[in-house]
Design an enzyme around this catalytic site. Structure first.
Site, PDB file in Angstrom:
ATOM      1  N   SER A 175       0.776  -1.228   0.204  1.00 33.81           N
ATOM      2  CA  SER A 175      -0.017   0.001   0.019  1.00 33.81           C
ATOM      3  C   SER A 175       0.839   1.229  -0.146  1.00 33.81           C
ATOM      4  O   SER A 175       2.061   1.420   0.415  1.00 33.81           O
ATOM      5  CB  SER A 175      -0.939   0.044   1.176  1.00 33.81           C
ATOM      6  OG  SER A 175      -1.464   1.141   1.586  1.00 33.81           O
ATOM      7  N   TYR A 189      -2.022  -0.993  10.402  1.00 35.91           N
ATOM      8  CA  TYR A 189      -1.958  -1.459   8.883  1.00 35.91           C
ATOM      9  C   TYR A 189      -0.670  -0.640   8.306  1.00 35.91           C
ATOM     10  O   TYR A 189      -0.004  -1.102   7.466  1.00 35.91           O
ATOM     11  CB  TYR A 189      -3.123  -0.762   8.300  1.00 35.91           C
ATOM     12  CG  TYR A 189      -3.423  -1.171   6.856  1.00 35.91           C
ATOM     13  CD1 TYR A 189      -3.691  -2.423   6.235  1.00 35.91           C
ATOM     14  CD2 TYR A 189      -3.137  -0.167   5.798  1.00 35.91           C
ATOM     15  CE1 TYR A 189      -3.621  -2.914   4.915  1.00 35.91           C
ATOM     16  CE2 TYR A 189      -3.275  -0.649   4.582  1.00 35.91           C
ATOM     17  CZ  TYR A 189      -3.631  -1.988   4.141  1.00 35.91           C
ATOM     18  OH  TYR A 189      -3.646  -2.288   2.682  1.00 35.91           O
TER      19      TYR A 189
END
Length: 278
Positions: A139, A152
């Protein structure tokens, strides 16, 4: 350009969302075999993939990326019976659950590293493999911090660190396995979920993200394959807003180059130079 024609590809991720769209594109590239290892069965998705290219062999295993490495080895022994060899390993398993830090880290980082450690011996040229390519799908908040999804983001930063470390020539010149990463920007399949911030202060931002503009999952999948075809060892890509951009990597520690030279050198003068600089 990395030619996917005839390649044996192993994809570790749930066959939905980005993984499914990426697999659809892979099926148009005349790959010979596709192994999918995911946590739940998805027969309609497998049938959809097979309809794209009937001549490509597709194999499926129910797989938990958080399992112990010893258990993983048993799975991949079976995978190799069907696949013969692996040219491309794609790690795409992901979880964003700020309420469950352990599961988030285990899925996004620890599980990915265990998968790579398990599969590398099959690919390593010095161990009888043919080399190949490892692709870690991660990401953009593994490149820049997120005040909302802290756990995350930390796990995705770890993926980038692992990718860059494993891509070092120290390994690549020996095993012939290139390693790269693709950092996906906000994508529809992600923002459509119910998202919880790490701290309550950030929840309003998490809720707002669901209404934010984002790229389609299909476009993201297409750009992951585009990145694979344009891959070089150690390269990091951003797939965002329908585009693909190579990341300019930097060394922030001023002694990094000297440290690497020191570790690799057998010359006493080089070692003395490094120690003297400290």
């Amino acid at each position: 350009m990395y030619d996917l024609t005839g390649k044996h590809v192993c994809y570790v991720a749930d066959c939905g969302g980005i993984a499914l769209e990426t697999s659809k594109v892979l099926m148009t590239k005349n790959i010979a075999k596709l192994a999918i290892l995911q946590s739940v069965e998805n027969p309609p998705a497998i049938a959809q993939l097979q309809s794209i290219k009937h001549s490509t062999q597709i194999f499926f295993w129910t797989f938990d990326v958080t399992m112990a490495r010893e258990e993983m080895k048993k799975y991949f022994d079976e995978v190799m019976v069907q696949m013969d060899y692996i040219d491309v390993l794609i790690n795409g398993a992901t979880l964003c659950d700020e309420r469950n830090i352990d599961a988030t880290i285990n899925t996004n980082l620890t599980g990915m590293m265990n998968t790579v450690a398990t599969v590398l011996p099959y690919m390593d040229r010095k161990m009888g493999g043919s080399g190949g390519l490892i692709v870690n799908v991660t990401s953009v908040i593994g490149l820049d911090p997120s005040p909302v999804f802290c756990a995350y983001s930390a796990s995705k930063f770890g993926v980038i660190g692992f990718t860059r470390s494993l891509a070092d020539p120290l390994y690549f010149t020996q095993n012939g396995v290139a390693v790269m990463a693709v950092c996906c920007g906000p994508t529809k399949v992600f923002v459509d979920r119910e998202l919880t911030a790490f701290l309550a202060y950030g929840q309003s931002f998490a809720d707002r993200l669901r209404r934010a503009p984002c790229q389609s999952t299909a476009v993201c999948g297409q750009n992951i394959v585009n990145a694979i075809e344009r891959s070089e060892n150690g390269q990091i890509w951003i797939a965002d807003k329908g585009g693909l951009e190579s990341v300019a990597l930097h060394w922030y520690w001023h002694m990094a180059d000297q440290f690497v030279n020191y570790m690799q050198s057998t010359d006493d003068e080089d070692q003395e130079f490094f120690l003297g600089q400290r």
